[in-house]
Design an enzyme around this catalytic site. Sequence first.
Site, short mmCIF file in Angstrom:
data_model
loop_
_atom_site.label_atom_id
_atom_site.label_comp_id
_atom_site.label_asym_id
_atom_site.label_seq_id
_atom_site.Cartn_x
_atom_site.Cartn_y
_atom_site.Cartn_z
CB SER A 1 -0.88 0.00 1.25
OG SER A 1 -1.51 1.25 1.46
CE1 TYR B 1 -4.57 -2.79 4.69
CE2 TYR B 1 -4.15 -0.43 4.56
CZ TYR B 1 -4.36 -1.64 3.93
OH TYR B 1 -4.35 -1.71 2.57
#
Length: 252
Positions: A137, A150
């Site tokens: 990400s 996360y």
Amino acid sequence: MSVLITGASSGIGLELAKVFACHNYDLIIAARSKEKMDILKQELEEKYNVKVHVCEVDLSNEEGVKLLYDKVKALGEEVEILINNAGAGYVGEFTNEPRERDLQIIQLNMTSLTLLTKYFAQEMIQKQKGKILNVASTGSYHPGPYTAVYYATKAYVLSLSEALNIELKEYGITVSALCPGATKTNFAKAAGKEDAGIAMPPEFMAKAAYKGLMKGKRVIIPGIRNRAFIKIPRSIAIYMISKYQKGLKRKA
């Protein structure tokens, strides 16, 4: 030779399955939703005349990883390309989230990805070829207040992938990390937030991922905005992220 894609029932994983099928690759798709994968299987086999195997599995526990590996071996298919796309997260205050949820996210985003990479990299070494795509990400580059676990897991994915790209290169294996920014997928809803206004379509991410993977790129960051974002100093970005994620948390 087949492409194994985890988290293939929706979002970027589903779009990656379409892209590879379009390029005449046989597929092994894995996720928890068998119904969605059966629909995808029928669509891809009819449209592209490729073979698609469906593996219903929950990778948020270690047993699921071994189950998937055993299912792939039972199929008798050789995995030429591994795509670790399955992932989970949430938006909320760290101390308010159940520990069980944190552990599931850590298992899915880090441990399962690591074990699958190890299983199939060992086989690729024997064949002296292969490609691995790990979905990280843009959050891999900065701390993420209100989505702390996360972002931390995705930092791990990026670090692991870049290291293994060096280690495995001598065996003819490339390891790429895909670092998408905000994407219009079901992930946002599952994480307890709305899609960002700047969210990009998963089709765009999947096509960029395919192109970068085939070129053997170490890190793939689709979109000019995303490439610019990762250049922001961490000391500034952390406050931008905090404000943004806290706003999403309130909307959820």
